[in-house]
Design a protein around this motif. Structure first.
Motif, PDB file in Angstrom:
ATOM      1  N   VAL A  64      74.245  -8.797  19.462  1.00 57.45           N
ATOM      2  CA  VAL A  64      74.959  -9.956  20.023  1.00 57.45           C
ATOM      3  C   VAL A  64      76.134  -9.448  20.857  1.00 57.45           C
ATOM      4  N   CYS A  65      76.181  -9.899  22.110  1.00 54.48           N
ATOM      5  CA  CYS A  65      77.229  -9.448  23.034  1.00 54.48           C
ATOM      6  C   CYS A  65      78.595  -9.996  22.601  1.00 54.48           C
ATOM      7  N   PRO A  66      79.649  -9.172  22.669  1.00 51.35           N
ATOM      8  CA  PRO A  66      80.957  -9.636  22.220  1.00 51.35           C
ATOM      9  C   PRO A  66      81.551 -10.728  23.112  1.00 51.35           C
ATOM     10  N   TRP A  67      81.194 -10.767  24.385  1.00 47.50           N
ATOM     11  CA  TRP A  67      81.891 -11.689  25.284  1.00 47.50           C
ATOM     12  C   TRP A  67      81.299 -13.097  25.246  1.00 47.50           C
ATOM     13  N   HIS A  68      80.069 -13.275  25.685  1.00 47.33           N
ATOM     14  CA  HIS A  68      79.528 -14.642  25.766  1.00 47.33           C
ATOM     15  C   HIS A  68      78.312 -14.812  24.877  1.00 47.33           C
ATOM     16  N   LYS A  69      78.157 -13.888  23.933  1.00 48.42           N
ATOM     17  CA  LYS A  69      77.151 -13.994  22.865  1.00 48.42           C
ATOM     18  C   LYS A  69      75.708 -13.962  23.373  1.00 48.42           C
ATOM     19  N   GLY A  70      75.469 -13.397  24.557  1.00 50.85           N
ATOM     20  CA  GLY A  70      74.102 -13.088  24.961  1.00 50.85           C
ATOM     21  C   GLY A  70      73.490 -12.240  23.838  1.00 50.85           C
ATOM     22  N   THR A  71      72.197 -12.431  23.560  1.00 49.20           N
ATOM     23  CA  THR A  71      71.601 -11.818  22.374  1.00 49.20           C
ATOM     24  C   THR A  71      70.281 -11.146  22.743  1.00 49.20           C
ATOM     25  N   PHE A  72      70.069  -9.952  22.151  1.00 50.02           N
ATOM     26  CA  PHE A  72      68.897  -9.148  22.485  1.00 50.02           C
ATOM     27  C   PHE A  72      68.225  -8.695  21.192  1.00 50.02           C
ATOM     28  N   ASP A  73      66.897  -8.530  21.255  1.00 46.81           N
ATOM     29  CA  ASP A  73      66.156  -8.029  20.101  1.00 46.81           C
ATOM     30  C   ASP A  73      66.501  -6.552  19.920  1.00 46.81           C
ATOM     31  N   ALA A  74      66.963  -6.187  18.705  1.00 43.82           N
ATOM     32  CA  ALA A  74      67.409  -4.801  18.489  1.00 43.82           C
ATOM     33  C   ALA A  74      66.237  -3.826  18.521  1.00 43.82           C
ATOM     34  N   SER A  75      64.994  -4.312  18.350  1.00 44.13           N
ATOM     35  CA  SER A  75      63.868  -3.366  18.280  1.00 44.13           C
ATOM     36  C   SER A  75      63.307  -3.012  19.651  1.00 44.13           C
ATOM     37  N   ASP A  76      63.550  -3.853  20.669  1.00 44.66           N
ATOM     38  CA  ASP A  76      63.013  -3.503  21.995  1.00 44.66           C
ATOM     39  C   ASP A  76      63.943  -3.906  23.156  1.00 44.66           C
ATOM     40  N   GLY A  77      65.099  -4.508  22.845  1.00 49.46           N
ATOM     41  CA  GLY A  77      66.069  -4.857  23.893  1.00 49.46           C
ATOM     42  C   GLY A  77      65.712  -6.128  24.643  1.00 49.46           C
ATOM     43  N   SER A  78      64.625  -6.802  24.249  1.00 47.14           N
ATOM     44  CA  SER A  78      64.239  -8.000  25.006  1.00 47.14           C
ATOM     45  C   SER A  78      65.273  -9.110  24.792  1.00 47.14           C
ATOM     46  N   LEU A  79      65.315 -10.021  25.763  1.00 47.78           N
ATOM     47  CA  LEU A  79      66.323 -11.087  25.738  1.00 47.78           C
ATOM     48  C   LEU A  79      65.950 -12.138  24.698  1.00 47.78           C
ATOM     49  N   VAL A  80      66.942 -12.531  23.883  1.00 46.84           N
ATOM     50  CA  VAL A  80      66.726 -13.608  22.913  1.00 46.84           C
ATOM     51  C   VAL A  80      67.538 -14.842  23.317  1.00 46.84           C
ATOM     52  N   GLU A  81      68.784 -14.628  23.665  1.00 46.16           N
ATOM     53  CA  GLU A  81      69.666 -15.757  23.998  1.00 46.16           C
ATOM     54  C   GLU A  81      70.439 -15.453  25.278  1.00 46.16           C
ATOM     55  N   PRO A  82      70.575 -16.445  26.166  1.00 49.43           N
ATOM     56  CA  PRO A  82      71.429 -16.275  27.333  1.00 49.43           C
ATOM     57  C   PRO A  82      72.898 -16.257  26.912  1.00 49.43           C
ATOM     58  N   PRO A  83      73.853 -16.079  27.800  1.00 47.56           N
ATOM     59  CA  PRO A  83      73.755 -16.166  29.253  1.00 47.56           C
ATOM     60  C   PRO A  83      73.241 -14.920  29.963  1.00 47.56           C
ATOM     61  N   ALA A  84      72.925 -13.841  29.256  1.00 44.39           N
ATOM     62  CA  ALA A  84      72.170 -12.803  29.960  1.00 44.39           C
ATOM     63  C   ALA A  84      70.827 -13.420  30.313  1.00 44.39           C
ATOM     64  N   LEU A  85      70.257 -13.021  31.445  1.00 43.53           N
ATOM     65  CA  LEU A  85      68.978 -13.609  31.844  1.00 43.53           C
ATOM     66  C   LEU A  85      67.859 -12.584  31.839  1.00 43.53           C
ATOM     67  N   VAL A  86      68.216 -11.325  31.616  1.00 41.30           N
ATOM     68  CA  VAL A  86      67.192 -10.278  31.525  1.00 41.30           C
ATOM     69  C   VAL A  86      67.506  -9.426  30.294  1.00 41.30           C
ATOM     70  N   GLY A  87      66.486  -8.711  29.815  1.00 37.16           N
ATOM     71  CA  GLY A  87      66.672  -7.865  28.636  1.00 37.16           C
ATOM     72  C   GLY A  87      67.423  -6.583  28.973  1.00 37.16           C
ATOM     73  N   LEU A  88      67.611  -5.738  27.955  1.00 35.17           N
ATOM     74  CA  LEU A  88      68.357  -4.493  28.135  1.00 35.17           C
ATOM     75  C   LEU A  88      67.436  -3.392  28.663  1.00 35.17           C
ATOM     76  N   THR A  89      67.947  -2.595  29.572  1.00 38.77           N
ATOM     77  CA  THR A  89      67.224  -1.397  30.010  1.00 38.77           C
ATOM     78  C   THR A  89      67.103  -0.472  28.798  1.00 38.77           C
ATOM     79  N   ARG A  90      65.892   0.045  28.605  1.00 41.05           N
ATOM     80  CA  ARG A  90      65.643   0.855  27.418  1.00 41.05           C
ATOM     81  C   ARG A  90      65.497   2.328  27.826  1.00 41.05           C
ATOM     82  N   TYR A  91      65.954   3.232  26.971  1.00 44.16           N
ATOM     83  CA  TYR A  91      65.799   4.676  27.217  1.00 44.16           C
ATOM     84  C   TYR A  91      64.997   5.277  26.065  1.00 44.16           C
ATOM     85  N   PRO A  92      64.095   6.219  26.359  1.00 39.61           N
ATOM     86  CA  PRO A  92      63.350   6.847  25.268  1.00 39.61           C
ATOM     87  C   PRO A  92      64.319   7.551  24.317  1.00 39.61           C
TER      88      PRO A  92
END
Ligand SMILES: Cc1cc2nc3c(=O)[nH]c(=O)nc-3n(C[C@H](O)[C@H](O)[C@H](O)COP(=O)(O)OP(=O)(O)OC[C@H]3O[C@@H](n4cnc5c(N)ncnc54)[C@H](O)[C@@H]3O)c2cc1C
Ligand code: FES
Length: 512
Positions: A64-92
């Protein structure tokens, strides 16, 4: 094990599991997320507005993002909740003998090779919900035609900056951030029509644009937002009397401010008070005129409302509460604001923040609520093939079932994601936690959940101090939370509030 191109970045044992750990690989900031013996690596800055994600929280398997609570799945970085509109870039990432290795080369996204869907999706309104819907339709796998229409369709932008930074002079209108990377629309084949919708017939499934063109669609999302209510008093049409909803409004306010020193804000809502804070930054004399004893009394109760009022007064804002404007007077522009008690307040500029009405007058064959809102079910559906999201949508809150229209940025985007997935064939229901943020005199306040007229307000911390969490109780449950500078705790509470929450459970979540 070979670690070609992999950089040793940490020891597994040093990584906590309830929050991310920021490391740098070459110049790239990366956040490590540990679950047991597994480590994932993601871009460390939030794709919404760049918050340091390691300062948020990891709970329920989500980041969960500290600023506006955008939320991402911890297992793959995919977007769960806005205001982010795209998931997280993932690194091996890998773990070997207790050492954590990460590659600086991001994981490549798979190319979409689906055959184009013959359907057309029409997005009416290019604001918060419209941009989120475009991204979510593609994320949900829809491969057909997407048409985004509206005044700002060329480049949907972040209107929340207008009353926080633009009017203050801290950001120029040209620097207001776009909601999606400009390349996003061409990459995903999204058509944009910068034109007003003058008619949308829900039964015929067609929309007419201001240029006379008619577009037939298979499903449409109406997300045309709100139209600010102008003052309904003599003199409201005088020069230098403004509303604030869009970039043009902000530009007009900046032009009116040039060389002038006295402002009256009508209305003590979030926009009115954010503008008051901006104007004080410019050393302008500000008087706020509003009904009620203190701002936000209905939403937050008088103690929190009183805190907002003191914060503004301590920074030089004057209030005329329990007051109404009866006229504006002037010649070549406004000069005085006349109150209903006869008092006259000198003003070179007047800005009204007195609420919005839903922009739905172009809709045909859709039953609207009394306020012009669009009633929707939990799937955000208003009629066959017609969905609504954001400021226009009247929807049921998940736990209480109370039917409301909420004018919050993240709610609009939560709605849009549910609607877009359903337009693409999924079966989703709105289950989001409403969230709003607001910024006054360098303090950021978060508002989670939704309630009005709380039975009791329990405050942990000092209301007038730098940090607090206030629990707005409805019976034995926490109806909503207002907090100041408790980013990590509020991020955890954003997750906890997905379920009904007692005060004790909320405090446990906040202090975990
Ligand atoms: C200055 C300001 C600051 C704000 N700050 C915050 C904040 O800090 N936090 C927060 O949570 N919320 C904030 N809000 C509220 C938030 O911006 C809204 O709740 C949110 O934008 C609603 O999203 P939406 O998609 O429903 O509507 P919008 O974002 O308003 O988008 C609607 C779009 O539809 C267009 N449109 C309208 N009618 C038509 C038509 N007939 N044809 C075509 N297009 C049309 C509009 O021009 C607009 O581009 C703020 C609002 C304002 C005005
Ligand atoms: S910066 Fe992360 S949600 Fe806004």
């Amino acid at each position: 094990m070979q670690h070609q191109k992999m950089h040793k970045v940490a020891r597994l044992g040093d990584l906590p599991e309830d929050r991310g750990t920021r490391v740098k690989i070459a110049d790239t900031p990366v956040m490590l997320v540990r679950t047991g013996d597994t480590v994932h690596a993601y871009a460390a800055d939030c794709p919404h507005a760049g918050a340091p994600l390691e300062e948020g929280a990891i709970c329920n398997g989500r980041i969960v993002c500290p600023w506006h609570k955008g939320t991402f799945d911890a297992s793959d970085g995919s977007l769960v909740e806005p205001p982010a509109l795209v998931g997280l870039t993932r690194y091996p990432a890998s773990v070997d003998d207790g050492d954590v290795y990460v590659s600086p080369e991001p994981v490549r996204q798979q190319e979409d090779r689906r055959a184009p869907d013959p359907a057309t999706m029409f997005i009416a309104g290019a604001g918060a919900a419209g941009a989120a819907a475009c991204a979510a339709l593609r994320e949900a796998g829809f491969s057909g035609r997407i048409v985004l229409a509206g005044g700002d369709a060329r480049m949907p932008y972040d209107r929340t900056s207008l009353s926080k930074f633009v009017v203050a002079g801290d950001m120029t209108p040209a620097d207001v951030p776009p909601l999606l990377d400009p390349a996003f629309f061409s990459k995903h084949g999204i058509e944009r029509i910068e034109s007003e919708i003058v008619r949308l017939d829900a039964a015929k499934k067609e929309a007419e644009l201001a240029d006379g063109s008619v577009l037939r669609y298979d499903a449409a999302l109406v997300c045309t937002g709100g139209i600010p209510k102008p003052l309904d008093v003599p003199g409201a049409a005088l020069a230098r009397v403004h509303l604030l909803r869009n970039l043009e409004d902000a530009r007009a306010i900046l032009a009116s401010l040039d060389g002038r020193s006295r402002a009256v804000i009508v209305g003590a809502g979030f926009i009115g008070l954010e503008v008051a804070s901006c104007l004080r930054r410019r050393k302008i004399d500000v008087t706020v005129v509003a009904p009620g004893k203190v701002p936000f009394a209905k939403q937050f109760g008088e103690r929190i409302g009183g805190m907002f009022m003191r914060l503004h007064e301590n920074n030089g804002v004057s209030f005329r509460m329990n007051a109404h404007v009866s006229a504006l007077e002037g010649g070549d522009g406004v000069r005085e604001v006349v109150l209903d008690n006869g008092e006259r307040v000198a003003a070179d500029i007047v800005i009204a923040g007195t609420g919005v009405k839903p922009a739905t007058s172009f809709l045909q064959r859709v039953e609207l609520a009394d306020d012009g809102g669009i009633p929707v079910d939990a799937s955000m559906c208003a009629a066959p093939g017609l969905y609504a999201a954001g400021d226009v949508a009247r929807f049921a809150l998940p736990h209480s079932g109370e039917r409301v229209r909420i004018e919050h940025w993240r709610v609009a985007q939560q709605h849009a994601r549910v609607a877009a997935y359903n337009m693409a064939g999924a079966k989703r229901e709105y289950a989001g936690v409403p969230y709003f943020w607001t910024y006054h005199f360098e303090k950021t306040f978060d508002y989670l959940g939704h309630t009005s007229e709380p039975d009791e307000v329990v405050i942990d911390g000092e209301l007038d101090g730098p940090q607090f969490i206030a629990y707005l109780m409805k019976g034995s449950e926490v109806g909503a939370i207002v907090s100041c500078d408790r980013n990590e705790a509020t991020a955890r509470l954003a997750e906890a509030l997905r379920e009904p929450l007692t005060l004790e459970a909320a405090r446990r979540a906040a202090n975990a």
